[in-house]
Design a protein around this motif. Sequence first.
Motif, PDB file in Angstrom:
ATOM      1  N   THR A 291      28.463   6.662 -10.564  1.00 46.03           N
ATOM      2  CA  THR A 291      27.891   7.799  -9.834  1.00 46.03           C
ATOM      3  C   THR A 291      26.877   8.500 -10.710  1.00 46.03           C
ATOM      4  O   THR A 291      27.172   8.822 -11.866  1.00 46.03           O
ATOM      5  N   GLY A 292      25.687   8.731 -10.182  1.00 46.63           N
ATOM      6  CA  GLY A 292      24.654   9.436 -10.939  1.00 46.63           C
ATOM      7  C   GLY A 292      25.042  10.886 -11.149  1.00 46.63           C
ATOM      8  O   GLY A 292      25.488  11.547 -10.215  1.00 46.63           O
ATOM      9  N   GLY A 293      24.904  11.359 -12.367  1.00 41.98           N
ATOM     10  CA  GLY A 293      25.307  12.730 -12.688  1.00 41.98           C
ATOM     11  C   GLY A 293      24.455  13.770 -11.978  1.00 41.98           C
ATOM     12  O   GLY A 293      24.944  14.855 -11.643  1.00 41.98           O
ATOM     13  N   PHE A 294      23.192  13.458 -11.727  1.00 35.89           N
ATOM     14  CA  PHE A 294      22.283  14.445 -11.136  1.00 35.89           C
ATOM     15  C   PHE A 294      22.366  14.429  -9.611  1.00 35.89           C
ATOM     16  O   PHE A 294      22.646  15.453  -8.996  1.00 35.89           O
ATOM     17  N   LEU A 295      22.166  13.248  -9.006  1.00 31.73           N
ATOM     18  CA  LEU A 295      22.188  13.156  -7.538  1.00 31.73           C
ATOM     19  C   LEU A 295      23.612  13.130  -6.997  1.00 31.73           C
ATOM     20  O   LEU A 295      23.837  13.363  -5.819  1.00 31.73           O
ATOM     21  N   ARG A 296      24.563  12.784  -7.853  1.00 39.34           N
ATOM     22  CA  ARG A 296      25.967  12.624  -7.459  1.00 39.34           C
ATOM     23  C   ARG A 296      26.118  11.635  -6.301  1.00 39.34           C
ATOM     24  O   ARG A 296      26.901  11.832  -5.374  1.00 39.34           O
TER      25      ARG A 296
ATOM     26  N   VAL B 260      17.459   1.967 -15.101  1.00 38.77           N
ATOM     27  CA  VAL B 260      17.536   2.585 -16.432  1.00 38.77           C
ATOM     28  C   VAL B 260      18.377   1.648 -17.288  1.00 38.77           C
ATOM     29  O   VAL B 260      19.479   1.278 -16.886  1.00 38.77           O
TER      30      VAL B 260
ATOM     31  N   PHE C 197      19.879   0.502 -21.230  1.00 40.41           N
ATOM     32  CA  PHE C 197      20.162   0.782 -22.644  1.00 40.41           C
ATOM     33  C   PHE C 197      20.456  -0.555 -23.311  1.00 40.41           C
ATOM     34  O   PHE C 197      21.315  -1.301 -22.831  1.00 40.41           O
TER      35      PHE C 197
ATOM     36  N   VAL D 111      21.607   0.682 -15.265  1.00 41.03           N
ATOM     37  CA  VAL D 111      21.984   1.442 -14.067  1.00 41.03           C
ATOM     38  C   VAL D 111      20.952   1.150 -12.984  1.00 41.03           C
ATOM     39  O   VAL D 111      19.754   1.365 -13.190  1.00 41.03           O
TER      40      VAL D 111
ATOM     41  N   ASN E 156      25.744   4.706  -7.665  1.00 37.08           N
ATOM     42  CA  ASN E 156      24.799   3.694  -8.142  1.00 37.08           C
ATOM     43  C   ASN E 156      25.631   2.585  -8.787  1.00 37.08           C
ATOM     44  O   ASN E 156      26.862   2.596  -8.693  1.00 37.08           O
TER      45      ASN E 156
ATOM     46  N   VAL F  65      12.728  13.594  -6.213  1.00 34.39           N
ATOM     47  CA  VAL F  65      12.858  13.026  -7.557  1.00 34.39           C
ATOM     48  C   VAL F  65      12.608  11.519  -7.477  1.00 34.39           C
ATOM     49  O   VAL F  65      12.863  10.895  -6.445  1.00 34.39           O
ATOM     50  N   GLN F  66      12.104  10.970  -8.573  1.00 38.62           N
ATOM     51  CA  GLN F  66      11.862   9.531  -8.614  1.00 38.62           C
ATOM     52  C   GLN F  66      13.061   8.849  -9.272  1.00 38.62           C
ATOM     53  O   GLN F  66      13.454   9.241 -10.367  1.00 38.62           O
ATOM     54  N   VAL F  67      13.639   7.882  -8.587  1.00 44.17           N
ATOM     55  CA  VAL F  67      14.811   7.185  -9.128  1.00 44.17           C
ATOM     56  C   VAL F  67      14.427   5.754  -9.494  1.00 44.17           C
ATOM     57  O   VAL F  67      13.840   5.025  -8.691  1.00 44.17           O
ATOM     58  N   GLY F  68      14.783   5.353 -10.694  1.00 45.11           N
ATOM     59  CA  GLY F  68      14.595   3.951 -11.119  1.00 45.11           C
ATOM     60  C   GLY F  68      13.151   3.587 -11.355  1.00 45.11           C
ATOM     61  O   GLY F  68      12.372   4.447 -11.685  1.00 45.11           O
TER      62      GLY F  68
END
Length: 109
Positions: free
Chosen positions: A33-38, A97, A99, A7, A41, A91-94
């Motif tokens: 779409t990011g679940g937290f920031l909505r 991320v 897997f 992501v 991405n 918040v800090q993004v990236g």
Amino acid sequence: MKLVVCVVHNRDKSKMTESLIRAGFKFTVIGSTGGFLREGNTTMLIGVSEDELPALKEVIRENCETRDQMVNVMPFEAAPPGAFIPSPVKVQVGGAVAFVMNVDEFYRV
Ligand code: 2BA
């Protein structure tokens, strides 16, 4: 074989795409779409052999920046009239991320 689900921030999408092509990786790009920031991405599905994994991680590291982003804890639309609205928090993004998953089977027809 491994499947890397990565992501990335939308702003890193172009340079990630170009670098992956230049390095000879095969991949699929999905708008997400990011679940937290909505916020939008980009999710990349990258199939690689085990040997290619270190080179792929290097491409991800080189192209995805960590960013600070401000987020409203309570969106204006959700607040009742006259309610106290807490200040936005950082918040800090990236950078990214990722897997890494084992692939049981891969085939093309
Ligand atoms: P979002 O869910 O929009 O999250 C954006 C950033 O907000 C996250 O950055 C993290 O710093 C923060 N954050 C997320 N959830 C939080 C929470 N419950 N409380 C406080 N802060 C929170 P990253 O960790 O770099 O994640 C970037 C994007 O990667 C995420 O966007 C999400 O789309 C994806 N992602 C991250 N972790 C994931 C996971 N475990 N499973 C699936 N997707 C994930």
